[in-house]
Design a protein around this motif. Structure first.
Motif, PDB file in Angstrom:
ATOM      1  N   THR A   1       0.850  -1.285  -0.042  1.00 19.34           N
ATOM      2  CA  THR A   1       0.012   0.746  -0.182  1.00 19.34           C
ATOM      3  C   THR A   1       0.532   1.582  -0.446  1.00 19.34           C
ATOM      4  OG1 THR A   1      -1.410  -1.831   1.167  1.00 19.34           O
ATOM      5  CG2 THR A   1      -1.713   1.473   1.253  1.00 19.34           C
ATOM      6  N   SER A   2       0.504   2.421  -0.537  1.00 21.48           N
ATOM      7  CA  SER A   2       1.394   3.037  -0.682  1.00 21.48           C
ATOM      8  C   SER A   2       1.317   3.592   0.314  1.00 21.48           C
ATOM      9  CB  SER A   2       0.812   4.477  -2.171  1.00 21.48           C
ATOM     10  OG  SER A   2       1.127   5.804  -1.977  1.00 21.48           O
ATOM     11  N   TRP A   3       2.527   4.403   0.596  1.00 23.70           N
ATOM     12  CA  TRP A   3       2.492   5.451   1.659  1.00 23.70           C
ATOM     13  C   TRP A   3       1.858   6.719   1.897  1.00 23.70           C
ATOM     14  CZ3 TRP A   3       8.036   4.404   4.106  1.00 23.70           C
ATOM     15  CH2 TRP A   3       8.287   2.673   4.139  1.00 23.70           C
ATOM     16  N   ILE A   4       1.707   7.355   0.634  1.00 24.23           N
ATOM     17  CA  ILE A   4       1.060   8.451   0.142  1.00 24.23           C
ATOM     18  C   ILE A   4      -0.348   8.747   0.348  1.00 24.23           C
ATOM     19  CG2 ILE A   4       1.972  10.344  -1.341  1.00 24.23           C
ATOM     20  CD1 ILE A   4       4.644   9.247   0.493  1.00 24.23           C
TER      21      ILE A   4
ATOM     22  N   ALA B   1       5.075   1.514  -3.567  1.00 22.43           N
ATOM     23  CA  ALA B   1       5.637   2.475  -4.381  1.00 22.43           C
ATOM     24  C   ALA B   1       6.627   2.148  -5.516  1.00 22.43           C
ATOM     25  CB  ALA B   1       5.196   3.611  -4.965  1.00 22.43           C
ATOM     26  N   LEU B   2       7.753   3.062  -4.926  1.00 25.12           N
ATOM     27  CA  LEU B   2       8.976   2.324  -5.552  1.00 25.12           C
ATOM     28  C   LEU B   2       9.639   1.015  -5.819  1.00 25.12           C
ATOM     29  CD1 LEU B   2      11.456   4.235  -6.733  1.00 25.12           C
ATOM     30  CD2 LEU B   2      12.422   3.903  -4.304  1.00 25.12           C
ATOM     31  N   GLN B   3       9.422   0.136  -4.321  1.00 20.42           N
ATOM     32  CA  GLN B   3       9.608  -1.283  -4.724  1.00 20.42           C
ATOM     33  C   GLN B   3       9.325  -2.144  -5.998  1.00 20.42           C
ATOM     34  OE1 GLN B   3       9.014  -2.189  -0.515  1.00 20.42           O
ATOM     35  NE2 GLN B   3      11.053  -2.252  -0.536  1.00 20.42           N
TER      36      GLN B   3
ATOM     37  N   ALA C   1       7.849   8.436  -6.802  1.00 19.27           N
ATOM     38  CA  ALA C   1       7.369   7.613  -5.230  1.00 19.27           C
ATOM     39  C   ALA C   1       9.467   7.760  -5.059  1.00 19.27           C
ATOM     40  CB  ALA C   1       7.117   6.642  -6.249  1.00 19.27           C
ATOM     41  N   ALA C   2      10.022   8.228  -5.920  1.00 19.17           N
ATOM     42  CA  ALA C   2      11.223   8.158  -5.127  1.00 19.17           C
ATOM     43  C   ALA C   2      11.671   9.509  -5.166  1.00 19.17           C
ATOM     44  CB  ALA C   2      12.839   7.937  -6.279  1.00 19.17           C
ATOM     45  N   SER C   3      10.491  10.644  -5.233  1.00 18.14           N
ATOM     46  CA  SER C   3      11.105  12.299  -4.893  1.00 18.14           C
ATOM     47  C   SER C   3      10.574  12.131  -3.417  1.00 18.14           C
ATOM     48  CB  SER C   3      10.686  12.469  -5.582  1.00 18.14           C
ATOM     49  OG  SER C   3      11.668  12.242  -6.773  1.00 18.14           O
TER      50      SER C   3
ATOM     51  N   VAL D   1       0.732   0.569 -11.177  1.00 18.38           N
ATOM     52  CA  VAL D   1       2.395   0.253 -11.765  1.00 18.38           C
ATOM     53  C   VAL D   1       2.098  -0.840 -12.952  1.00 18.38           C
ATOM     54  CG1 VAL D   1       3.894  -1.136 -11.592  1.00 18.38           C
ATOM     55  CG2 VAL D   1       3.450  -0.123  -9.056  1.00 18.38           C
ATOM     56  N   VAL D   2       0.959  -1.628 -13.002  1.00 19.86           N
ATOM     57  CA  VAL D   2       0.246  -2.148 -14.197  1.00 19.86           C
ATOM     58  C   VAL D   2      -0.067  -1.122 -15.287  1.00 19.86           C
ATOM     59  CG1 VAL D   2      -1.247  -4.071 -15.081  1.00 19.86           C
ATOM     60  CG2 VAL D   2      -0.383  -4.424 -13.001  1.00 19.86           C
TER      61      VAL D   2
END
Length: 599
Positions: free
Chosen positions: A85-88, A279-281, A271-273, A97-98
């Motif tokens: 689940t997204s932290w944001i 989400a990044l993984q 996601a990285a920012s 992602v798909v």
């Protein structure tokens, strides 16, 4: 593939994948900021970071168990089909992602088609020279110029010309095939230049092999001969094509950002920012799966093309090319003189003082004009040459050494090569910036961490062909040790084409550094770094195109100089007939720029 080799390759991929996932998962801790601060900023910005609030967030996410335990839990959920689940946004990451991967894969298809057309057009002179039996090395000027064009600069220029001035294509979004034309051109032109030069080199080497003369005497049709030469040339460059295929998806972050395309690269950048680790993984896993698929397909095609020759040691040797004429030095001499003139003319100027009107047009007193702050662009480009090209050269030499060292052991290197190439320099720059902060050293480290992969893949391909030569295969029977075979027979066969390939990547590395500077992940103001100059001028490209033409011209000149000199340096070596001394010839063989030479 034999079982031991298959197990080594599989283990290599698993170790590399786990290492990358661990690095991404620990990014909040490596940056010195706890993950609870990321959640606090995203979900509870109205709260103060009190110990009680932070403790509640840590308990909510299970952060008390530590990063390693969290990583293990996440892997278990992935195997259960839950990507987290997204932290944001506090929503599942898998659907996003798909959807983003589908968009990026579609864009990659258009860009790959564009790159293939450009590469085939670049190969036309090599085919013509082959039919006319002319053995002269190509300068690579056009290919180098295409390769050196930054994707984000191309994207901005194409946006202005194609969408604003001509109004032929939509400027932003992703609603139909017409929205993919400009982004595909921005991605496909540099990739096509790189693919075209590599394939052109291999085609020229293929036409120089003895079997081509035999086919001609036998009355082979031109179409048959071209197909046979392409079949011979493709195996040595297929690994590069596979890496380019992945790079089109993973390296499209800037292009997707310019055109507001909801692709995977843009999603990963966001996601990285935001340090949205789930989400990044998930996004990186999608990229890695695509990398493994492309690597497997290119390896399979390459094995189909050269499998019998590898098993029976029947690779043909290319005849040594004749030494190039002095006319071949005209292009690098002109590029060097022009670049040197720019550098010398601007070294005595002040690159920092705002002494001119904003966006002043070029004049005799101000040859490159002024930027948006009124600074002399000639001075900034000149002073930035030392930093940008000097850093790029150091990164390229490091990547060359690492690529050769890793590529000589292809089974163990398979996983790291695929993982490194699937990680765009921009994402590596985000990780480096999160750990060390935005800086020139962090940008160089990030680019070097992912730029050695193509050289390693090229090394592995050339080394495999060199090991398949009959005179190399008989050496162990005669008692020659592995170290001696590697250092005296295999290494000389791969160094020359790899040096040319490394020099070809010099502008790409410089552009990667410029891209990080463009996104604010490299040197900071007021540094006259080429990426910063491009970033400052990109917003004014419509009304003040000289703000981006100045650094772009310098990059193109540096690229043409590097590739042309590398090609001219591959002088041919005469091949005397084998002497009846009982000694084995130390003949490096294969494809590309390597020459057969008897000592």
């Amino acid at each position: 593939m034999h079982t031991p080799a298959f197990l080594k390759v599989t283990a290599s991929r698993i170790v590399a994948l786990l290492g990358l996932v661990v690095l991404i998962g620990m990014m909040p801790w490596l940056s010195g900021h706890g993950a609870e601060y990321t959640i606090l900023r995203a979900r509870y910005s109205d709260r103060e970071p009190t110990p009680e609030t932070l403790a509640a967030i840590r308990a909510e996410l299970g952060l008390e168990q530590g990063p390693l335990a969290m990583l293990v839990t996440w892997v278990q959920r992935v195997f259960a089909g839950d990507l987290g689940t997204s932290w944001i946004s506090n929503t599942p990451v898998a659907p996003g992602v798909v959807a983003a991967l589908t968009v990026s894969a579609t864009l990659m298809g258009f860009a790959l088609a564009t790159a293939s057309i450009i590469a085939l057009l670049i190969c036309v002179p090599a085919v013509v020279d082959g039919f006319r039996q002319r053995r002269k090395p190509a300068s690579g000027a056009l290919s180098a110029a295409l390769t050196s064009l930054p994707e984000f600069l191309l994207a901005a220029v194409l946006l202005v010309v194609g969408a604003i001035w001509l109004r032929w294509f939509p400027p932003f979004g992703w609603k139909g095939p017409e929205y993919a034309v400009l982004p595909a051109l921005a991605l496909g032109i540099p990739a096509g230049g790189l693919m075209g030069l590599l394939l052109s080199d291999a085609v020229r080497a293929g036409f120089g092999e003895t079997w081509v003369a035999t086919w001609r005497l036998a009355g082979a049709q031109p179409g048959q001969l071209v197909r046979a030469v392409l079949r011979r040339a493709l195996p040595s460059v297929l690994p590069q094509f596979g890496l380019v295929l992945i790079g089109l998806t993973g390296g499209a972050v800037a292009v997707e950002k310019v055109y507001a395309i909801p692709g995977l690269g843009r999603a990963l950048l966001g996601a990285a920012s935001a340090q949205d680790i789930p989400a990044l993984q998930a996004g990186m896993l999608a990229l890695l799966a695509l990398a493994l698929l492309a690597g497997t397909l290119t390896t399979a095609v390459r094995y189909v093309l050269i499998g019998p020759a590898v098993r029976f040691g029947t690779f043909p040797l290319p005849e040594p090319a004749r030494s190039g004429s002095r006319r071949g030095l005209a292009v690098p001499a002109l590029a060097a003189a022009t670049l040197l003139l720019i550098v010398v003319a601007g070294l005595l100027r002040d690159p920092f003082t705002s002494a001119h009107p904003r966006l002043a047009v070029p004049t005799w007193a101000l040859p490159f004009g002024a930027d948006a702050s009124g600074r002399d662009l000639l001075a900034r480009v000149s002073h930035g040459a030392v930093g940008t090209l000097g850093t790029a050269l150091v990164v390229v030499l490091v990547c060359l050494a690492v690529g050769i060292a890793v590529g000589l052991f292809p089974l163990a290197a398979t996983g790291p090569v695929e993982v490194a190439n699937a990680a765009p320099p921009i994402l590596a720059g985000l990780v480096a910036a999160a750990i060390t902060g935005p800086s020139a050293q962090g940008a160089a480290l990030a680019v070097a961490a992912v730029s050695w992969a193509p050289l390693a893949a090229h090394t592995a391909a050339l080394a495999q062909e060199a090991r398949a030569q009959s005179y190399v295969q008989i050496l162990p029977v005669l008692g020659v040790g592995r170290a001696r075979i590697l250092l005296r027979y295999i290494l000389p066969a791969v160094v020359r084409p790899l040096l040319r390939h490394a020099m070809l990547r010099l502008p790409g590395v410089a552009l990667a550094l410029a891209a990080l500077g463009f996104l604010g992940l490299g040197p900071q103001q007021p540094s006259p770094e080429w990426g910063l100059i491009l970033a400052e001028g990109i917003g004014y490209v419509e009304r003040a195109p000289w703000t981006v033409l100045a650094p772009a011209t310098a990059l193109v000149l540096a690229s043409v100089l590097a590739v042309s000199l590398a090609g001219a340096g591959g002088a041919a070596v005469r091949v005397p007939p084998p002497q009846k001394t009982g000694k084995l010839p130390t003949a490096p063989a294969g494809t590309g720029r390597q020459r057969a030479a008897f000592r």
